[in-house]
Design a protein around this motif. Structure first.
Motif, short mmCIF file in Angstrom:
data_model
loop_
_atom_site.label_atom_id
_atom_site.label_comp_id
_atom_site.label_asym_id
_atom_site.label_seq_id
_atom_site.Cartn_x
_atom_site.Cartn_y
_atom_site.Cartn_z
N ILE A 7 0.85 -1.19 0.00
CA ILE A 7 0.00 0.00 0.00
C ILE A 7 0.89 1.25 0.00
CG2 ILE A 7 -2.01 -1.07 1.09
CD1 ILE A 7 -1.06 0.10 3.79
N ASP A 8 0.38 2.33 -0.58
CA ASP A 8 1.15 3.58 -0.62
C ASP A 8 0.87 4.41 0.64
OD1 ASP A 8 -1.29 4.90 -1.01
OD2 ASP A 8 -0.96 5.24 -3.15
N ALA A 9 1.36 5.65 0.66
CA ALA A 9 1.21 6.51 1.83
C ALA A 9 -0.26 6.82 2.15
CB ALA A 9 1.98 7.81 1.63
N ASP A 10 -1.14 6.76 1.14
CA ASP A 10 -2.57 6.98 1.36
C ASP A 10 -3.31 5.67 1.66
OD1 ASP A 10 -2.51 9.76 0.91
OD2 ASP A 10 -2.57 9.44 -1.27
N ARG A 11 -2.55 4.59 1.86
CA ARG A 11 -3.08 3.25 2.13
C ARG A 11 -3.83 2.67 0.94
NH1 ARG A 11 -5.38 6.18 6.00
NH2 ARG A 11 -7.38 5.19 5.74
N ASP A 24 7.70 -15.06 8.87
CA ASP A 24 8.38 -13.83 8.46
C ASP A 24 7.57 -12.61 8.90
OD1 ASP A 24 10.36 -15.29 7.23
OD2 ASP A 24 9.44 -15.18 5.24
N GLY A 25 8.28 -11.56 9.28
CA GLY A 25 7.62 -10.31 9.63
C GLY A 25 7.12 -9.59 8.40
N ARG A 26 6.10 -8.77 8.58
CA ARG A 26 5.54 -7.99 7.48
C ARG A 26 6.33 -6.69 7.33
NH1 ARG A 26 2.45 -3.79 7.85
NH2 ARG A 26 1.99 -4.21 10.02
N PRO A 27 6.86 -6.41 6.13
CA PRO A 27 7.58 -5.14 5.93
C PRO A 27 6.63 -3.94 6.04
CG PRO A 27 7.83 -6.61 4.03
CD PRO A 27 6.83 -7.22 4.93
N PRO A 28 7.19 -2.74 6.32
CA PRO A 28 6.33 -1.54 6.35
C PRO A 28 5.65 -1.34 5.00
CG PRO A 28 8.54 -1.06 7.16
CD PRO A 28 8.57 -2.45 6.61
N HIS A 29 4.46 -0.81 5.01
CA HIS A 29 3.66 -0.50 3.81
C HIS A 29 3.21 -1.75 3.07
CE1 HIS A 29 4.46 3.71 4.46
NE2 HIS A 29 5.74 3.46 4.49
N LEU A 41 -10.23 2.24 -6.62
CA LEU A 41 -9.04 2.33 -5.78
C LEU A 41 -9.34 1.63 -4.47
CD1 LEU A 41 -8.25 6.12 -6.26
CD2 LEU A 41 -6.95 4.24 -7.19
N ALA A 42 -8.54 0.64 -4.14
CA ALA A 42 -8.75 -0.10 -2.89
C ALA A 42 -7.89 0.52 -1.80
CB ALA A 42 -8.40 -1.56 -3.08
N GLN A 43 -8.54 1.03 -0.76
CA GLN A 43 -7.82 1.66 0.36
C GLN A 43 -7.92 0.76 1.58
OE1 GLN A 43 -9.38 5.25 2.34
NE2 GLN A 43 -7.34 6.13 2.08
N TRP A 44 -6.76 0.47 2.19
CA TRP A 44 -6.72 -0.37 3.37
C TRP A 44 -7.27 0.39 4.57
CZ3 TRP A 44 -6.86 -5.11 4.62
CH2 TRP A 44 -6.49 -5.54 5.89
N GLN A 45 -8.21 -0.21 5.30
CA GLN A 45 -8.85 0.44 6.44
C GLN A 45 -8.41 -0.16 7.77
OE1 GLN A 45 -11.19 3.15 6.07
NE2 GLN A 45 -10.06 3.06 4.18
N GLU A 54 -12.25 7.88 -6.14
CA GLU A 54 -11.11 8.74 -6.49
C GLU A 54 -10.14 8.79 -5.33
OE1 GLU A 54 -12.81 13.14 -5.42
OE2 GLU A 54 -13.41 12.29 -7.34
N ARG A 55 -8.92 9.19 -5.64
CA ARG A 55 -7.88 9.26 -4.62
C ARG A 55 -8.23 10.37 -3.63
NH1 ARG A 55 -2.90 7.54 -3.57
NH2 ARG A 55 -2.77 6.21 -5.39
N PRO A 56 -8.02 10.12 -2.32
CA PRO A 56 -8.33 11.15 -1.33
C PRO A 56 -7.47 12.40 -1.54
CG PRO A 56 -7.59 9.10 -0.27
CD PRO A 56 -7.47 8.92 -1.74
N ALA A 57 -8.06 13.55 -1.20
CA ALA A 57 -7.31 14.80 -1.30
C ALA A 57 -6.16 14.78 -0.30
CB ALA A 57 -8.22 15.99 -1.02
N PRO A 58 -5.01 15.33 -0.67
CA PRO A 58 -3.89 15.35 0.27
C PRO A 58 -4.22 16.27 1.45
CG PRO A 58 -3.36 16.66 -1.66
CD PRO A 58 -4.68 15.99 -1.94
N PRO A 59 -3.65 15.97 2.61
CA PRO A 59 -3.90 16.85 3.75
C PRO A 59 -3.29 18.23 3.50
CG PRO A 59 -2.17 15.29 4.27
CD PRO A 59 -2.70 14.91 2.92
N PRO A 60 -3.86 19.26 4.11
CA PRO A 60 -3.28 20.59 3.91
C PRO A 60 -1.88 20.65 4.53
CG PRO A 60 -4.94 20.65 5.63
CD PRO A 60 -4.99 19.27 5.03
N PRO A 61 -1.05 21.54 4.03
CA PRO A 61 0.28 21.68 4.63
C PRO A 61 0.16 22.14 6.08
CG PRO A 61 -0.12 23.45 3.06
CD PRO A 61 -1.27 22.51 2.96
N PRO A 62 1.18 21.90 6.88
CA PRO A 62 1.10 22.31 8.28
C PRO A 62 0.98 23.84 8.40
CG PRO A 62 3.31 21.54 7.75
CD PRO A 62 2.46 21.27 6.55
N VAL A 63 0.36 24.26 9.46
CA VAL A 63 0.20 25.70 9.73
C VAL A 63 1.50 26.20 10.35
CG1 VAL A 63 -1.12 27.44 10.98
CG2 VAL A 63 -2.26 25.39 10.13
N PRO A 64 2.10 27.25 9.77
CA PRO A 64 3.33 27.78 10.38
C PRO A 64 3.04 28.39 11.74
CG PRO A 64 2.61 29.17 8.54
CD PRO A 64 1.70 27.98 8.57
#
Length: 142
Positions: A7-11, A24-29, A41-45, A54-64
């Protein structure tokens, strides 16, 4: 042997799978599950797959945490709020008003958690999300 799925960063399933041993251990991702559904698109829950249209919108950038006063004023100006902000500060009374005017006139930076930001936000009708957006916009001003 068991099959694991990447799975990618958006799962979201990447379409890659591989076999690993039972011990065997499961690798990250990578997840151990039934095969992802082929449609959409199959998203792991965490306990199964959710099919998305559709792909989820990316989170907004952090607030300075802080912007320069120049950046803050330019962001307010570009949002059409500078004149109202200055009028609100000029209209503040008592010691709090004096301190707000000193901060506005002489500070070199403005912190997101400063009481002046809260006071101006309330006067201008800005909720936390709108103030966060103004800080993000201000931080982009070079």
């Amino acid at each position: 042997m068991r099959t694991i799925y990447e799975i990618d960063a958006d799962r979201i399933a990447t379409g890659k799978s591989r076999q690993i041993g039972q011990k065997d251990g499961r690798p990250p991702h990578w997840v151990v599950s039934a095969k992802p559904p082929p449609e959409g698109l199959a998203q792991w829950q965490g306990d199964g797959w959710l099919v998305l249209s559709e792909r989820p919108a990316p989170p907004p950038p952090p607030v300075p945490d802080v912007v320069s006063m120049r950046q803050a004023r330019l962001a307010l100006s570009r949002a059409g709020l500078l004149a109202n902000a200055e009028a609100a500060i000029a209209g503040m009374t008592g010691e709090a008003g004096d301190e707000a005017r000193i901060e506005w006139e002489y500070a070199t930076e403005l912190r997101r958690d400063h009481p002046l930001v809260a006071a101006l936000g309330q006067t201008l009708g800005l909720d936390d999300a709108a103030k966060d957006d103004l800080f993000r916009q201000a931080a982009q001003i070079l």
